[in-house]
Design an enzyme around this catalytic site. Structure first.
Site, PDB file in Angstrom:
ATOM      1  N   THR A 125      22.197  30.162   2.915  1.00  0.00           N
ATOM      2  CA  THR A 125      21.069  31.041   3.236  1.00  0.00           C
ATOM      3  C   THR A 125      21.342  31.847   4.502  1.00  0.00           C
ATOM      4  O   THR A 125      22.051  31.374   5.402  1.00  0.00           O
ATOM      5  CB  THR A 125      19.794  30.185   3.423  1.00  0.00           C
ATOM      6  OG1 THR A 125      18.791  30.990   4.039  1.00  0.00           O
ATOM      7  CG2 THR A 125      20.030  28.972   4.322  1.00  0.00           C
ATOM      8  N   ASP A 126      20.702  33.017   4.592  1.00  0.00           N
ATOM      9  CA  ASP A 126      20.811  33.822   5.819  1.00  0.00           C
ATOM     10  C   ASP A 126      20.145  33.128   7.001  1.00  0.00           C
ATOM     11  O   ASP A 126      20.375  33.495   8.159  1.00  0.00           O
ATOM     12  CB  ASP A 126      20.224  35.231   5.611  1.00  0.00           C
ATOM     13  CG  ASP A 126      18.748  35.241   5.218  1.00  0.00           C
ATOM     14  OD1 ASP A 126      18.144  34.164   5.058  1.00  0.00           O
ATOM     15  OD2 ASP A 126      18.196  36.349   5.071  1.00  0.00           O
ATOM     16  N   GLU A 127      19.314  32.100   6.708  1.00  0.00           N
ATOM     17  CA  GLU A 127      18.603  31.431   7.805  1.00  0.00           C
ATOM     18  C   GLU A 127      19.544  30.690   8.744  1.00  0.00           C
ATOM     19  O   GLU A 127      19.143  30.326   9.850  1.00  0.00           O
ATOM     20  CB  GLU A 127      17.543  30.463   7.257  1.00  0.00           C
ATOM     21  CG  GLU A 127      16.463  31.188   6.508  1.00  0.00           C
ATOM     22  CD  GLU A 127      15.163  30.398   6.354  1.00  0.00           C
ATOM     23  OE1 GLU A 127      14.951  29.431   7.105  1.00  0.00           O
ATOM     24  OE2 GLU A 127      14.370  30.783   5.488  1.00  0.00           O
ATOM     25  N   TYR A 153      15.086  22.822   8.215  1.00  0.00           N
ATOM     26  CA  TYR A 153      15.688  23.301   6.957  1.00  0.00           C
ATOM     27  C   TYR A 153      16.979  24.069   7.227  1.00  0.00           C
ATOM     28  O   TYR A 153      18.043  23.751   6.687  1.00  0.00           O
ATOM     29  CB  TYR A 153      14.701  24.193   6.187  1.00  0.00           C
ATOM     30  CG  TYR A 153      15.383  25.055   5.138  1.00  0.00           C
ATOM     31  CD1 TYR A 153      15.927  24.482   3.992  1.00  0.00           C
ATOM     32  CD2 TYR A 153      15.514  26.444   5.315  1.00  0.00           C
ATOM     33  CE1 TYR A 153      16.584  25.271   3.037  1.00  0.00           C
ATOM     34  CE2 TYR A 153      16.164  27.231   4.371  1.00  0.00           C
ATOM     35  CZ  TYR A 153      16.697  26.639   3.241  1.00  0.00           C
ATOM     36  OH  TYR A 153      17.347  27.399   2.306  1.00  0.00           O
ATOM     37  N   LYS A 157      20.970  23.244   6.309  1.00  0.00           N
ATOM     38  CA  LYS A 157      21.831  24.138   5.510  1.00  0.00           C
ATOM     39  C   LYS A 157      23.085  24.521   6.318  1.00  0.00           C
ATOM     40  O   LYS A 157      24.178  24.603   5.769  1.00  0.00           O
ATOM     41  CB  LYS A 157      21.071  25.401   5.093  1.00  0.00           C
ATOM     42  CG  LYS A 157      19.943  25.175   4.099  1.00  0.00           C
ATOM     43  CD  LYS A 157      20.413  24.674   2.742  1.00  0.00           C
ATOM     44  CE  LYS A 157      21.139  25.720   1.926  1.00  0.00           C
ATOM     45  NZ  LYS A 157      21.468  25.237   0.556  1.00  0.00           N
TER      46      LYS A 157
HETATM   47  P1  NAD Z   1      13.971  25.221  -5.240  1.00  0.00           P
HETATM   48  O1  NAD Z   1      13.281  24.378  -4.223  1.00  0.00           O
HETATM   49  O2  NAD Z   1      13.169  26.105  -6.133  1.00  0.00           O
HETATM   50  O3  NAD Z   1      14.850  24.296  -6.206  1.00  0.00           O
HETATM   51  C1  NAD Z   1      15.619  23.240  -5.709  1.00  0.00           C
HETATM   52  C2  NAD Z   1      16.092  22.408  -6.908  1.00  0.00           C
HETATM   53  O4  NAD Z   1      16.953  21.371  -6.403  1.00  0.00           O
HETATM   54  C3  NAD Z   1      14.952  21.726  -7.665  1.00  0.00           C
HETATM   55  O5  NAD Z   1      15.168  21.826  -9.050  1.00  0.00           O
HETATM   56  C4  NAD Z   1      15.060  20.261  -7.228  1.00  0.00           C
HETATM   57  O6  NAD Z   1      14.610  19.354  -8.211  1.00  0.00           O
HETATM   58  C5  NAD Z   1      16.561  20.127  -6.986  1.00  0.00           C
HETATM   59  N1  NAD Z   1      16.887  19.063  -6.031  1.00  0.00           N
HETATM   60  C6  NAD Z   1      16.310  18.828  -4.829  1.00  0.00           C
HETATM   61  N2  NAD Z   1      16.866  17.730  -4.260  1.00  0.00           N
HETATM   62  C7  NAD Z   1      17.805  17.288  -5.125  1.00  0.00           C
HETATM   63  C8  NAD Z   1      18.735  16.197  -5.103  1.00  0.00           C
HETATM   64  N3  NAD Z   1      18.776  15.336  -4.076  1.00  0.00           N
HETATM   65  N4  NAD Z   1      19.568  16.044  -6.157  1.00  0.00           N
HETATM   66  C9  NAD Z   1      19.528  16.890  -7.209  1.00  0.00           C
HETATM   67  N5  NAD Z   1      18.669  17.915  -7.300  1.00  0.00           N
HETATM   68  C10 NAD Z   1      17.822  18.122  -6.260  1.00  0.00           C
HETATM   69  O7  NAD Z   1      15.059  26.055  -4.422  1.00  0.00           O
HETATM   70  P2  NAD Z   1      15.556  27.563  -4.635  1.00  0.00           P
HETATM   71  O8  NAD Z   1      14.639  28.482  -3.946  1.00  0.00           O
HETATM   72  O9  NAD Z   1      15.909  27.755  -6.066  1.00  0.00           O
HETATM   73  O10 NAD Z   1      16.905  27.509  -3.774  1.00  0.00           O
HETATM   74  C11 NAD Z   1      18.124  27.099  -4.372  1.00  0.00           C
HETATM   75  C12 NAD Z   1      19.213  27.134  -3.312  1.00  0.00           C
HETATM   76  O11 NAD Z   1      19.343  28.440  -2.795  1.00  0.00           O
HETATM   77  C13 NAD Z   1      18.936  26.245  -2.112  1.00  0.00           C
HETATM   78  O12 NAD Z   1      20.152  25.656  -1.724  1.00  0.00           O
HETATM   79  C14 NAD Z   1      18.442  27.193  -1.032  1.00  0.00           C
HETATM   80  O13 NAD Z   1      18.768  26.716   0.245  1.00  0.00           O
HETATM   81  C15 NAD Z   1      19.219  28.444  -1.383  1.00  0.00           C
HETATM   82  N6  NAD Z   1      18.594  29.726  -1.025  1.00  0.00           N
HETATM   83  C16 NAD Z   1      17.308  30.006  -1.432  1.00  0.00           C
HETATM   84  C17 NAD Z   1      16.763  31.267  -1.160  1.00  0.00           C
HETATM   85  C18 NAD Z   1      15.360  31.629  -1.597  1.00  0.00           C
HETATM   86  O14 NAD Z   1      14.877  32.695  -1.223  1.00  0.00           O
HETATM   87  N7  NAD Z   1      14.687  30.821  -2.396  1.00  0.00           N
HETATM   88  C19 NAD Z   1      17.526  32.219  -0.472  1.00  0.00           C
HETATM   89  C20 NAD Z   1      18.820  31.892  -0.064  1.00  0.00           C
HETATM   90  C21 NAD Z   1      19.340  30.643  -0.367  1.00  0.00           C
HETATM   91  O1  DAU Z   2      15.966  33.733   3.829  1.00  0.00           O
HETATM   92  C1  DAU Z   2      16.255  32.820   2.827  1.00  0.00           C
HETATM   93  C2  DAU Z   2      15.207  31.732   2.787  1.00  0.00           C
HETATM   94  O2  DAU Z   2      14.018  32.318   2.258  1.00  0.00           O
HETATM   95  C3  DAU Z   2      15.635  30.529   1.964  1.00  0.00           C
HETATM   96  O3  DAU Z   2      16.735  29.917   2.574  1.00  0.00           O
HETATM   97  C4  DAU Z   2      14.485  29.526   1.821  1.00  0.00           C
HETATM   98  O4  DAU Z   2      14.858  28.477   0.949  1.00  0.00           O
HETATM   99  C5  DAU Z   2      13.284  30.248   1.243  1.00  0.00           C
HETATM  100  O5  DAU Z   2      12.182  29.366   1.148  1.00  0.00           O
HETATM  101  C6  DAU Z   2      12.916  31.454   2.100  1.00  0.00           C
HETATM  102  O6  DAU Z   2      12.435  31.037   3.406  1.00  0.00           O
HETATM  103  P1  DAU Z   2      11.186  31.746   4.126  1.00  0.00           P
HETATM  104  O7  DAU Z   2      10.647  30.808   5.107  1.00  0.00           O
HETATM  105  O8  DAU Z   2      11.536  33.108   4.574  1.00  0.00           O
HETATM  106  O9  DAU Z   2      10.216  31.907   2.818  1.00  0.00           O
HETATM  107  P2  DAU Z   2       8.651  31.640   2.618  1.00  0.00           P
HETATM  108  O10 DAU Z   2       8.307  32.189   1.289  1.00  0.00           O
HETATM  109  O11 DAU Z   2       8.261  30.253   2.941  1.00  0.00           O
HETATM  110  O12 DAU Z   2       7.993  32.594   3.731  1.00  0.00           O
HETATM  111  C7  DAU Z   2       8.268  33.980   3.769  1.00  0.00           C
HETATM  112  C8  DAU Z   2       7.520  34.556   4.970  1.00  0.00           C
HETATM  113  O13 DAU Z   2       6.121  34.505   4.703  1.00  0.00           O
HETATM  114  C9  DAU Z   2       7.727  33.778   6.247  1.00  0.00           C
HETATM  115  O14 DAU Z   2       7.766  34.681   7.334  1.00  0.00           O
HETATM  116  C10 DAU Z   2       6.493  32.898   6.355  1.00  0.00           C
HETATM  117  C11 DAU Z   2       5.422  33.722   5.687  1.00  0.00           C
HETATM  118  N1  DAU Z   2       4.359  32.972   4.968  1.00  0.00           N
HETATM  119  C12 DAU Z   2       4.728  32.037   4.066  1.00  0.00           C
HETATM  120  C13 DAU Z   2       3.771  31.321   3.366  1.00  0.00           C
HETATM  121  C14 DAU Z   2       4.189  30.255   2.373  1.00  0.00           C
HETATM  122  C15 DAU Z   2       3.015  33.266   5.207  1.00  0.00           C
HETATM  123  O15 DAU Z   2       2.680  34.144   6.011  1.00  0.00           O
HETATM  124  N2  DAU Z   2       2.069  32.545   4.505  1.00  0.00           N
HETATM  125  C16 DAU Z   2       2.399  31.571   3.623  1.00  0.00           C
HETATM  126  O16 DAU Z   2       1.473  30.941   3.057  1.00  0.00           O
END
Ligand code: NAD
Ligand code: DAU
Length: 339
Positions: A125-127, A153, A157
């Site tokens: 992730t970019d985080e 988190y 990562k």
């Molecule tokens: P998500 O939370 O929707 O899905 C996570 C999945 O992993 C779920 O199906 C869960 O059951 C499974 N999981 C959790 N713990 C596990 C374990 N111990 N063993 C096996 N399976 C397990 O997450 P997402 O948003 O699809 O993100 C997927 C990946 O991409 C993550 O690694 C996250 O850090 C990364 N990522 C997410 C975003 C985003 O915007 N959502 C952006 C950049 C990177």
């Molecule tokens: O940048 C990549 C990341 O993006 C991934 O690594 C993470 O897994 C993914 O969850 C996401 O993280 P964020 O924290 O950016 O996403 P989230 O949707 O939780 O929040 C997006 C923005 O919105 C953040 O600035 C917090 C804000 N927010 C979020 C929620 C859930 C609100 O203002 N209200 C809310 O209820």
């Protein structure tokens, strides 16, 4: 080609599985997922009967189970999406993040070392780069930006990324890492900003914006992320990190207002609530490397992607209704009631 996709019952992993089975119909995809609160087997229903697909319920930290699966499948590649992914949950309870995101990653890589692998890909992730100030729009995260995390988190990562690079240097494991910005699209779990706001809007419930809502995220349609990973695992250079993002920076408040507009709901639903602890201000990816080296470019414009996403939630209440009426209710109460 046999590929183990971990976390494939979650948001991005499931979209990746659909992408791979469509683009590479001769590949065998084995989805390994623990089915935590974020995993949903019903998401994978459309591919369950595909003879080139297998689902295995397993924890990536379960060494014995992971080794057994490798002995059965001898994968050519592993793409690791499995993670605890929600920043707010990591602030409440970091431990499971360390377990899954760090120990789980190490366990998968140990299996790769033991049984051999063509490629281990870590979905990061970019985080891991921390955040950028709002008053420096000229700054972007490159692959050389130092790791500088804010939340449990992102720290977990980053820990995993460092381990992945260490396994490459120490053991010669053929790894790649992608660091992507915020994804949006179908099957996004409703605890995250965009689906949460869509579903609350549909129920005429308050829209809880953290602080002033001025924080900026760089949004990418999930299919564009899946294409990027597909390119990296096939053409990316071993040992390298690739940033993935689409130069699509938006303030949270503007996203929420846009969702209200698209759904014909009043902005008076917007409620400013207590800010997230340690809240990152701005994420912004410089995707030059993946563009120059692998020819990747995002294809979905935000204006189109957000409409498609909203339509998907309107058309797929059967998918999200069981989620939001289950234990999600307790989560929502706990996180938002006195905020
Ligand atoms: P998500 O939370 O929707 O899905 C996570 C999945 O992993 C779920 O199906 C869960 O059951 C499974 N999981 C959790 N713990 C596990 C374990 N111990 N063993 C096996 N399976 C397990 O997450 P997402 O948003 O699809 O993100 C997927 C990946 O991409 C993550 O690694 C996250 O850090 C990364 N990522 C997410 C975003 C985003 O915007 N959502 C952006 C950049 C990177
Ligand atoms: O940048 C990549 C990341 O993006 C991934 O690594 C993470 O897994 C993914 O969850 C996401 O993280 P964020 O924290 O950016 O996403 P989230 O949707 O939780 O929040 C997006 C923005 O919105 C953040 O600035 C917090 C804000 N927010 C979020 C929620 C859930 C609100 O203002 N209200 C809310 O209820």
């Amino acid at each position: 080609m046999n590929i183990i996709v971990t976390g494939g019952a979650g948001f991005i992993g499931s979209n990746f599985i659909f992408h791979m089975l469509k683009e590479h119909p001769d590949y065998r995809i084995i989805c390994l997922d623990k089915l935590t609160y974020a995993g949903n087997l019903s998401t994978l229903e459309p591919v369950m009967d595909n003879p080139n697909f297998r689902f295995v319920k397993l924890d990536i930290c379960d060494r014995e189970g992971v080794y057994k699966l490798f002995e059965e499948e001898y994968p050519d590649m592993v793409v690791n999406f499995a993670a605890e992914s929600h920043v707010d949950r990591s602030i409440e309870n970091p431990e499971v993040f360390l377990q899954t995101n760090i120990i789980g990653t190490a366990t998968l890589m140990d299996a790769c070392r033991k049984y051999g692998i063509q490629r281990y890909h870590q979905v990061s992730t970019d985080e891991v780069y921390g955040d950028l100030p709002l008053d420096r729009p000229d700054l972007f995260f490159t692959e050389e930006t130092p790791i500088h995390t804010s939340s449990p988190y992102s720290s977990s990562k980053a820990g995993a990324d460092l381990l992945v690079l260490a396994y490459h240097r120490t053991y010669g494991l053929p790894v790649t890492i992608s660091r992507c910005s915020n994804n949006y699209g179908p099957y996004h779990f409703p605890e995250k900003l965009i689906p949460l706001m869509i579903i609350n809007c549909l129920h005429d419930k308050p829209l809880p914006v953290y602080g002033e809502g001025l924080n900026v995220r760089d949004w990418l349609y999930v299919e564009d992320h899946c294409r990027a990973i597909d390119l990296i695992i096939h053409n990316g250079k071993v040992g390298e990190v690739y940033n993935v993002g689409g130069h699509n920076e938006m303030k949270n408040i503007d996203i929420v207002k846009l969702i209200c507009k698209e759904l014909g709901k009043p902005e008076t639903l917007i409620t400013h609530v207590t800010d997230r602890k340690g809240h990152d201000m701005r994420y912004a990816i410089d995707p030059t490397k993946i563009h120059n080296d692998l020819g990747w470019l995002p294809e979905t414009k935000f204006a189109d992607g957000i409409k498609k996403t909203i339509q998907w939630y309107l058309d797929n209440e059967d998918w999200w209704q069981p989620i939001v009426s289950g234990e999600y209710q307790d989560y929502y109460e706990k996180m938002y009631k006195n905020r």
